[in-house]
Design an enzyme around this catalytic site. Structure first.
Site, PDB file in Angstrom:
ATOM      1  N   HIS A  64      -2.116   3.499  -8.685  1.00 56.42           N
ATOM      2  CA  HIS A  64      -1.951   3.059  -9.511  1.00 56.42           C
ATOM      3  C   HIS A  64      -2.702   4.580 -10.518  1.00 56.42           C
ATOM      4  O   HIS A  64      -2.403   5.632 -10.412  1.00 56.42           O
ATOM      5  CB  HIS A  64      -4.135   2.444  -9.862  1.00 56.42           C
ATOM      6  CG  HIS A  64      -4.717   3.825  -9.446  1.00 56.42           C
ATOM      7  ND1 HIS A  64      -5.327   4.192  -7.682  1.00 56.42           N
ATOM      8  CD2 HIS A  64      -5.322   4.222 -10.493  1.00 56.42           C
ATOM      9  CE1 HIS A  64      -5.799   5.811  -8.447  1.00 56.42           C
ATOM     10  NE2 HIS A  64      -6.328   5.619  -9.254  1.00 56.42           N
ATOM     11  N   HIS A  93       0.897  -0.707   0.125  1.00 59.32           N
ATOM     12  CA  HIS A  93      -0.024   0.174   0.173  1.00 59.32           C
ATOM     13  C   HIS A  93       0.648   1.451   0.231  1.00 59.32           C
ATOM     14  O   HIS A  93       1.687   1.558   1.184  1.00 59.32           O
ATOM     15  CB  HIS A  93      -0.811  -0.552   1.168  1.00 59.32           C
ATOM     16  CG  HIS A  93      -1.655   1.048   1.563  1.00 59.32           C
ATOM     17  ND1 HIS A  93      -2.845   1.387   0.995  1.00 59.32           N
ATOM     18  CD2 HIS A  93      -1.750   1.944   1.701  1.00 59.32           C
ATOM     19  CE1 HIS A  93      -3.599   2.934   1.385  1.00 59.32           C
ATOM     20  NE2 HIS A  93      -2.778   3.147   1.426  1.00 59.32           N
TER      21      HIS A  93
HETATM   22  P1  AMP Z   1      -9.034   7.239  -9.971  1.00 53.99           P
HETATM   23  O1  AMP Z   1     -10.039   8.124  -9.933  1.00 53.99           O
HETATM   24  O2  AMP Z   1      -7.056   7.587 -10.520  1.00 53.99           O
HETATM   25  O3  AMP Z   1      -8.679   6.990  -8.460  1.00 53.99           O
HETATM   26  O4  AMP Z   1      -9.347   5.210 -10.503  1.00 53.99           O
HETATM   27  C1  AMP Z   1     -10.178   4.765  -9.255  1.00 53.99           C
HETATM   28  C2  AMP Z   1     -10.488   3.938 -10.623  1.00 53.99           C
HETATM   29  O5  AMP Z   1     -10.604   2.512 -10.163  1.00 53.99           O
HETATM   30  C3  AMP Z   1     -11.615   4.487 -11.445  1.00 53.99           C
HETATM   31  O6  AMP Z   1     -11.288   4.328 -12.784  1.00 53.99           O
HETATM   32  C4  AMP Z   1     -12.537   2.848 -11.334  1.00 53.99           C
HETATM   33  O7  AMP Z   1     -13.130   3.389 -12.329  1.00 53.99           O
HETATM   34  C5  AMP Z   1     -11.312   1.893 -10.604  1.00 53.99           C
HETATM   35  N1  AMP Z   1     -12.747   1.565  -9.829  1.00 53.99           N
HETATM   36  C6  AMP Z   1     -13.226   1.894  -8.719  1.00 53.99           C
HETATM   37  N2  AMP Z   1     -13.995   0.385  -8.259  1.00 53.99           N
HETATM   38  C7  AMP Z   1     -13.151  -0.671  -9.010  1.00 53.99           C
HETATM   39  C8  AMP Z   1     -12.874  -2.090  -8.589  1.00 53.99           C
HETATM   40  N3  AMP Z   1     -13.823  -2.918  -8.202  1.00 53.99           N
HETATM   41  N4  AMP Z   1     -12.295  -3.047  -9.333  1.00 53.99           N
HETATM   42  C9  AMP Z   1     -12.095  -1.849 -10.767  1.00 53.99           C
HETATM   43  N5  AMP Z   1     -11.961  -0.831 -10.421  1.00 53.99           N
HETATM   44  C10 AMP Z   1     -12.452  -0.362 -10.010  1.00 53.99           C
HETATM   45 ZN    ZN Z   2      -4.116   0.269  -0.298  1.00 54.35          ZN
END
Ligand code: AMP
Ligand code: ZN
Length: 114
Positions: free
Chosen positions: A100, A46
Site C-alpha cells: 500500500h 495481493h
Molecule cells: P503501514 O503501517 O504502512 O502498514 O500502514 C497501514 C495503515 O493502514 C495504517 O496507516 C492504518 O491506519 C491503516 N489501516 C489499518 N486498518 C485499516 C482499515 N480497516 N481501514 C483503513 N485503514 C486502515
Molecule cells: Zn492482501
C-alpha cells in the site's frame, strides 16, 4: 489472500471509505489519518509488500502512481504538495502485509523521514 485485511477491504467484506476503484487499483481513506488528506492506494491483487515487486507484477505500481497524481489534484493537494510513502517490513514499520502507498497532504509535512 483470505486472511489479509486489505484483501477483505477490496472484496467489500470489511467496510472502507472508498475514494477510487478500477480494475487494478483500490484507494480508500486511512482509518487513522496522519494528515488532512491520508489515502491508501493498493493493488487489487495481493502483493505482500515493496520487496515483492517483480517484473511480472510491477505494472500495477505505475497504475497506483497515476492514481495518486490524479487523486492529489481531485483532493486539492497537488499544488501545495504531498508525500507518497510505502513502508516495508519490520524496519520500515509495515503493519499490513498487503502493498500500500500512503498519499499524505493538506498540511506542511516534516522533513524527518526516520
Ligand atoms: P503501514 O503501517 O504502512 O502498514 O500502514 C497501514 C495503515 O493502514 C495504517 O496507516 C492504518 O491506519 C491503516 N489501516 C489499518 N486498518 C485499516 C482499515 N480497516 N481501514 C483503513 N485503514 C486502515
Ligand atoms: Zn492482501
Amino acid at each position: 489472500m483470505s486472511d489479509c485485511l486489505f484483501c477483505k477491504i477490496i472484496a467489500g467484506e470489511i467496510p472502507s471509505t472508498k475514494v477510487y476503484e478500477d480494475e487494478y487499483v483500490y484507494a480508500f481513506k486511512d482509518i487513522n489519518p496522519l494528515a488532512p488528506v491520508h489515502v491508501l492506494i493498493v493493488p487489487k491483487n495481493h502483493i505482500s509488500g515493496a520487496s515483492e515487486i517483480t517484473s511480472e507484477n510491477s505494472a500495477v505500481v505505475s497504475k497506483i502512481f497515476e492514481t495518486a497524481a490524479r487523486l492529489a489534484k481531485e483532493l486539492g493537494i497537488a499544488e501545495d504538495g504531498f508525500r507518497i510513502v510505502t513502508n516495508c517490513g519490520e524496519h520500515g514499520c509495515q503493519s499490513v502485509k498487503h502493498l500500500h502507498f500512503h498519499l499524505l497532504g493538506g498540511k506542511q509535512l516534516t522533513a524527518d523521514m526516520g
